[in-house]
Design an enzyme around this catalytic site. Sequence first.
Site, PDB file in Angstrom:
ATOM      1  N   LYS A 129      17.257  31.828   7.669  1.00  0.00           N
ATOM      2  CA  LYS A 129      17.383  30.782   8.621  1.00  0.00           C
ATOM      3  C   LYS A 129      16.008  30.155   8.387  1.00  0.00           C
ATOM      4  CE  LYS A 129      17.762  32.692  12.720  1.00  0.00           C
ATOM      5  NZ  LYS A 129      18.050  33.917  12.343  1.00  0.00           N
ATOM      6  N   ARG A 136      20.823  29.999  21.029  1.00  0.00           N
ATOM      7  CA  ARG A 136      20.856  31.506  20.855  1.00  0.00           C
ATOM      8  C   ARG A 136      21.861  31.869  21.990  1.00  0.00           C
ATOM      9  NH1 ARG A 136      16.173  32.784  17.532  1.00  0.00           N
ATOM     10  NH2 ARG A 136      16.215  35.144  17.309  1.00  0.00           N
ATOM     11  N   ARG A 168       9.508  41.701   5.385  1.00  0.00           N
ATOM     12  CA  ARG A 168       9.017  40.273   5.212  1.00  0.00           C
ATOM     13  C   ARG A 168       7.511  40.307   5.631  1.00  0.00           C
ATOM     14  NH1 ARG A 168      11.903  36.636   9.474  1.00  0.00           N
ATOM     15  NH2 ARG A 168      11.485  38.532  10.722  1.00  0.00           N
ATOM     16  N   ARG A 171       5.132  40.158  11.112  1.00  0.00           N
ATOM     17  CA  ARG A 171       5.433  39.980  12.575  1.00  0.00           C
ATOM     18  C   ARG A 171       5.255  41.182  13.458  1.00  0.00           C
ATOM     19  NH1 ARG A 171      10.432  35.723  12.491  1.00  0.00           N
ATOM     20  NH2 ARG A 171      11.087  37.246  14.365  1.00  0.00           N
ATOM     21  N   ARG A 179      17.190  43.418  18.263  1.00  0.00           N
ATOM     22  CA  ARG A 179      17.289  42.103  18.084  1.00  0.00           C
ATOM     23  C   ARG A 179      18.961  41.788  17.531  1.00  0.00           C
ATOM     24  NH1 ARG A 179      12.442  41.165  14.367  1.00  0.00           N
ATOM     25  NH2 ARG A 179      13.435  39.251  13.667  1.00  0.00           N
TER      26      ARG A 179
HETATM   27  P1  AP5 Z   1      14.083  34.722   7.115  1.00  0.00           P
HETATM   28  O1  AP5 Z   1      14.318  33.716   6.566  1.00  0.00           O
HETATM   29  O2  AP5 Z   1      12.439  34.948   7.634  1.00  0.00           O
HETATM   30  O3  AP5 Z   1      14.956  34.940   8.116  1.00  0.00           O
HETATM   31  P2  AP5 Z   1      15.311  34.442   9.596  1.00  0.00           P
HETATM   32  O4  AP5 Z   1      16.802  34.232   9.638  1.00  0.00           O
HETATM   33  O5  AP5 Z   1      14.356  33.122   9.888  1.00  0.00           O
HETATM   34  O6  AP5 Z   1      14.888  35.759  10.370  1.00  0.00           O
HETATM   35  P3  AP5 Z   1      14.157  35.893  11.562  1.00  0.00           P
HETATM   36  O7  AP5 Z   1      13.939  37.338  11.936  1.00  0.00           O
HETATM   37  O8  AP5 Z   1      12.966  34.818  11.525  1.00  0.00           O
HETATM   38  O9  AP5 Z   1      15.132  35.592  12.818  1.00  0.00           O
HETATM   39  P4  AP5 Z   1      15.076  35.781  14.233  1.00  0.00           P
HETATM   40  O10 AP5 Z   1      16.188  35.012  14.631  1.00  0.00           O
HETATM   41  O11 AP5 Z   1      15.430  37.200  14.617  1.00  0.00           O
HETATM   42  O12 AP5 Z   1      13.685  35.667  14.813  1.00  0.00           O
HETATM   43  P5  AP5 Z   1      13.010  34.134  15.327  1.00  0.00           P
HETATM   44  O13 AP5 Z   1      11.612  34.036  15.026  1.00  0.00           O
HETATM   45  O14 AP5 Z   1      14.141  33.157  15.608  1.00  0.00           O
HETATM   46  O15 AP5 Z   1      14.313  36.000   6.056  1.00  0.00           O
HETATM   47  C1  AP5 Z   1      13.972  37.088   6.313  1.00  0.00           C
HETATM   48  C2  AP5 Z   1      13.401  37.916   5.131  1.00  0.00           C
HETATM   49  O16 AP5 Z   1      14.273  38.025   3.881  1.00  0.00           O
HETATM   50  C3  AP5 Z   1      12.200  37.222   4.615  1.00  0.00           C
HETATM   51  O17 AP5 Z   1      11.245  38.142   3.796  1.00  0.00           O
HETATM   52  C4  AP5 Z   1      12.958  36.367   3.248  1.00  0.00           C
HETATM   53  O18 AP5 Z   1      11.942  36.161   2.270  1.00  0.00           O
HETATM   54  C5  AP5 Z   1      14.137  37.378   2.863  1.00  0.00           C
HETATM   55  N1  AP5 Z   1      15.082  36.551   2.496  1.00  0.00           N
HETATM   56  C6  AP5 Z   1      15.619  35.374   2.987  1.00  0.00           C
HETATM   57  N2  AP5 Z   1      16.922  34.774   2.511  1.00  0.00           N
HETATM   58  C7  AP5 Z   1      17.045  35.941   1.264  1.00  0.00           C
HETATM   59  C8  AP5 Z   1      17.942  36.150   0.394  1.00  0.00           C
HETATM   60  N3  AP5 Z   1      18.986  35.105   0.260  1.00  0.00           N
HETATM   61  N4  AP5 Z   1      18.047  37.039  -0.536  1.00  0.00           N
HETATM   62  C9  AP5 Z   1      16.969  38.122  -0.258  1.00  0.00           C
HETATM   63  N5  AP5 Z   1      15.934  37.760   0.674  1.00  0.00           N
HETATM   64  C10 AP5 Z   1      15.989  36.798   1.414  1.00  0.00           C
HETATM   65  O19 AP5 Z   1      12.920  34.794  17.047  1.00  0.00           O
HETATM   66  C11 AP5 Z   1      11.805  35.835  17.549  1.00  0.00           C
HETATM   67  C12 AP5 Z   1      12.104  36.392  18.607  1.00  0.00           C
HETATM   68  O20 AP5 Z   1      11.785  34.863  19.726  1.00  0.00           O
HETATM   69  C13 AP5 Z   1      13.399  36.529  19.305  1.00  0.00           C
HETATM   70  O21 AP5 Z   1      13.801  37.967  18.999  1.00  0.00           O
HETATM   71  C14 AP5 Z   1      13.343  36.255  20.688  1.00  0.00           C
HETATM   72  O22 AP5 Z   1      12.781  37.237  21.446  1.00  0.00           O
HETATM   73  C15 AP5 Z   1      12.686  34.938  20.622  1.00  0.00           C
HETATM   74  N6  AP5 Z   1      13.250  33.714  20.500  1.00  0.00           N
HETATM   75  C16 AP5 Z   1      13.287  33.000  19.546  1.00  0.00           C
HETATM   76  N7  AP5 Z   1      14.355  31.769  19.906  1.00  0.00           N
HETATM   77  C17 AP5 Z   1      14.808  32.153  21.043  1.00  0.00           C
HETATM   78  C18 AP5 Z   1      15.787  31.566  21.666  1.00  0.00           C
HETATM   79  N8  AP5 Z   1      16.475  30.390  21.232  1.00  0.00           N
HETATM   80  N9  AP5 Z   1      16.325  32.114  22.918  1.00  0.00           N
HETATM   81  C19 AP5 Z   1      15.582  33.257  23.302  1.00  0.00           C
HETATM   82  N10 AP5 Z   1      14.833  33.769  22.669  1.00  0.00           N
HETATM   83  C20 AP5 Z   1      14.323  33.535  21.327  1.00  0.00           C
HETATM   84 MG    MG Z   2      12.904  32.916  11.128  1.00  0.00          MG
END
Ligand code: AP5
Ligand code: MG
Length: 215
Positions: free
Chosen positions: A13, A88, A127, A161, A172
Amino acid sequence: MNIILLGPPGAGKGTQARILMDTKGFIQLSTGDMLRAAVAAQTEVGKRAKAVMDAGQLVSDEIVNAIVSERLDQPDVSSGVIFDGFPRTAAQASALDEMLSSKGMDLDRVVSMEVDDELLVERVSGRYTCAKCGEGYHDSFKKPAVEGTCDKCGSHEFKRRADDNAETVRGRLVAYHAETAPLIAYYEGQGKLVTVDGMAEIGTVTASIASALEA
Ligand code: AP5
Ligand code: MG
């Protein structure tokens, strides 16, 4: 155009949101990034969110909805918003519907990025990001062109992270399947859902999203 990138941790994402930001001028609204900034700044929200995030659980709807609503009051959202990691939960999805309609905004598409759980753990564990500009990298899948130097801004400082370890990722994923995956049906019901194969290479996923947005 306002879109949601919906998918599990590591689906890509953030990676695709940054590409859309650079190529289409959209604004990335990542609740994860906003919460991490609050944790780093030790604000009241950050203090409440830290332990929950470190445990891989979801921060309360009340906190998350409030930070999104506040962000949507900024004038730059008129360029188009990519919601990354929000909504979410069912409560967040209905809150977003209300926020958008009260602010006179529409939701155009919801892009569901599908990736198998086993691959997600590998993606997240490898990552890292540039500490200066936030560009994302991966130990195996996306290395900087020159080792130790950010492609985007030339910085030599990178960070990982706190929640990017195999154990927390599994937590997660549990939260994703229980709370977030049901939103796929919710947006399918609204006629806004498009699905892309998130297992493909980064450039291929970008192309699938581009054609999904044009369709
Ligand atoms: P990346 O693009 O970083 O993946 P992502 O989908 O953004 O994954 P996240 O881990 O950021 O998602 P998340 O939803 O768990 O975390 P968030 O920060 O939102 O890609 C991942 C890796 O793969 C990278 O190294 C990239 O280079 C590689 N990659 C990407 N695409 C690829 C491909 N096609 N092929 C190969 N490699 C690839 O949330 C974190 C925490 O915050 C949550 O756990 C929760 O506690 C809280 N939180 C955030 N939002 C909310 C909400 N709305 N409600 C409640 N709690 C929330
Ligand atoms: Mg992300």
